[in-house]
Design an enzyme around this catalytic site. Structure first.
Site, PDB file in Angstrom:
ATOM      1  N   GLY A 177       0.813  -1.207   0.000  1.00  4.75           N
ATOM      2  CA  GLY A 177       0.000   0.000   0.000  1.00  4.75           C
ATOM      3  C   GLY A 177       0.846   1.256   0.000  1.00  4.75           C
ATOM      4  CE1 TYR A 181       4.590   0.859  -8.619  1.00  5.87           C
ATOM      5  CE2 TYR A 181       5.418   0.650  -6.382  1.00  5.87           C
ATOM      6  CZ  TYR A 181       5.645   0.775  -7.730  1.00  5.87           C
ATOM      7  OH  TYR A 181       6.937   0.826  -8.205  1.00  5.87           O
TER       8      TYR A 181
END
Length: 372
Positions: A177, A181
């Site tokens: 996380g 991305y």
């Protein structure tokens, strides 16, 4: 590299640590690093040997390189491993077994690149670039703003990866996380301009990630650890912030904690830098304080330059870890991830713990070219 006394390094770094069903022999973690040595997305015996060497060299926990989940738009490069499909999962089961036989523990990092995908790139060239609002990190062409069905499909892909990890014998999972991305694109206001329940304030921007974590939590054993890698910085945006204050950061972390994250892996480029004015705590220290969860810190451990220098062909000299030991002694964070130093020297952990620092190998870009 100046010597750190064996007694101090052993006392601090060799302490065992437990997280759910995961019991670690020490506090040293191998950081996830994309290697691109899995043709067709399938990790072979060389990948298993690469990770097993680090386990045999004393690393307590290995976090694999990012692995693409089973979604057409998840990837962007052909030799990055998948975490789906019979061949790839058989390969990963072999990796987990090799690491366990070498005395280590291992979790796969589950990854979707989102808008970082290049148009027309493998492994599914026709797949669109997708993101919360179709906004790229850089000034490239806009992509597809995800629908409710898209959200459900990606969440299901991560949950399938979590279930597969447990079935393959891994010791937990890490959800990627961070670094701009897909999951991070929801968390960051620059790339998330949604006006539904998945955009807006920090807690709403965290909703997608929280639902993804909860879906993973639901398909694995209650004590199967879920790590969540997060960062303030993004690729190409090193001054980006999820939270400009501790209160803003806490608003992002709270839904993730409630959804079932067991530990946070707080990515920074230099572990010794304070995150907010008025405190010496780094990002991992603040995340631990705000979330109440254990944290992994990372960033240029044992080296005198940050990782971005490797992209321009620059190696790194050795640096002492006295400051790291100071922070671990006061429990600012719980585990420390090591990246480039372990690429250059598979026995880095053992050498540090045994006070054999004079034997350490400095990082050079040559280490990026092999799985030695």
């Amino acid at each position: 590299m100046p010597s750190t006394t064996a007694s101090r390094a052993t006392e601090v770094l060799a302490r065992p640590f437990s997280l759910g069903s995961l019991s670690l022999r020490n506090r040293i973690v191998m950081a996830p690093m994309t290697r691109e040595f899995s043709p067709g997305g399938v990790p072979g015996p060389d990948v298993a040997e690469y990770y097993a060497r680090r386990a045999a060299g004393g690393v307590g926990l290995i976090i694999t390189e990012g692995t693409y989940v089973d979604h057409p738009s998840a990837g962007t490069r052909p030799a990055v491993p998948h975490f789906h499909g019979e061949q790839a999962l058989a390969g990963w089961a072999g990796v987990a077994d090799a690491v366990h036989r070498a005395g280590g523990k291992i979790v796969p990092q589950l990854w979707h690149v989102g808008m970082a995908r290049m148009a027309g790139a493998p492994p599914v060239p026709q797949a669109p670039r997708v993101g919360p609002s179709g906004i790229p990190l850089e000034g490239s062409e806009a992509g597809h703003s995800m629908t409710r069905q898209d959200l459900d499909d990606v969440i299901a892909a991560f949950a399938a990866g979590a279930a597969a990890a447990e079935a393959c014998g891994f010791d937990g999972i890490e959800i990627h996380g961070a670094h701009g991305y897909l999951v991070d694109q929801f968390l960051w206001e620059h790339t998330n301009r949604r006006t539904d329940g998945y955009g807006g304030d920090p807690a709403s921007r965290a909703r997608f990630a929280a639902e993804l974590v909860a879906a993973c939590r639901a398909v694995v054993a209650p004590d199967f650890p879920i790590l969540f890698r997060m960062s303030q910085w993004k690729s190409g945006h090193f001054d980006a912030k999820l939270g400009n204050t501790p209160q803003e950061l806490e608003a992002v972390l709270a839904p993730l904690t409630e959804a079932g994250v067991d530990a946070f892996h707080a990515s920074t480029r230099r572990y010794w830098l304070p995150e907010f004015d008025g405190s010496e705590l780094n990002l991992a220290g603040w995340v631990k304080k705000l979330s109440g969860r254990p944290t992994v810190s990372v960033g240029s451990v044992g080296l005198d330059t940050e990782f971005t220098k490797a992209f321009i062909g620059q190696g790194s000299g050795l640096a002492d870890i006295d400051g790291l030991l100071d922070r671990l002694e006061r429990d600012e964070f719980d585990l420390i991830a090591v990246g480039r130093a372990l690429l250059a020297d598979p026995e880095w952990a053992a050498k540090i713990l045994d006070d054999r620092t004079e034997e350490l190998t400095a990082f050079t870009v040559a280490a990026l070219k092999t799985l030695s």
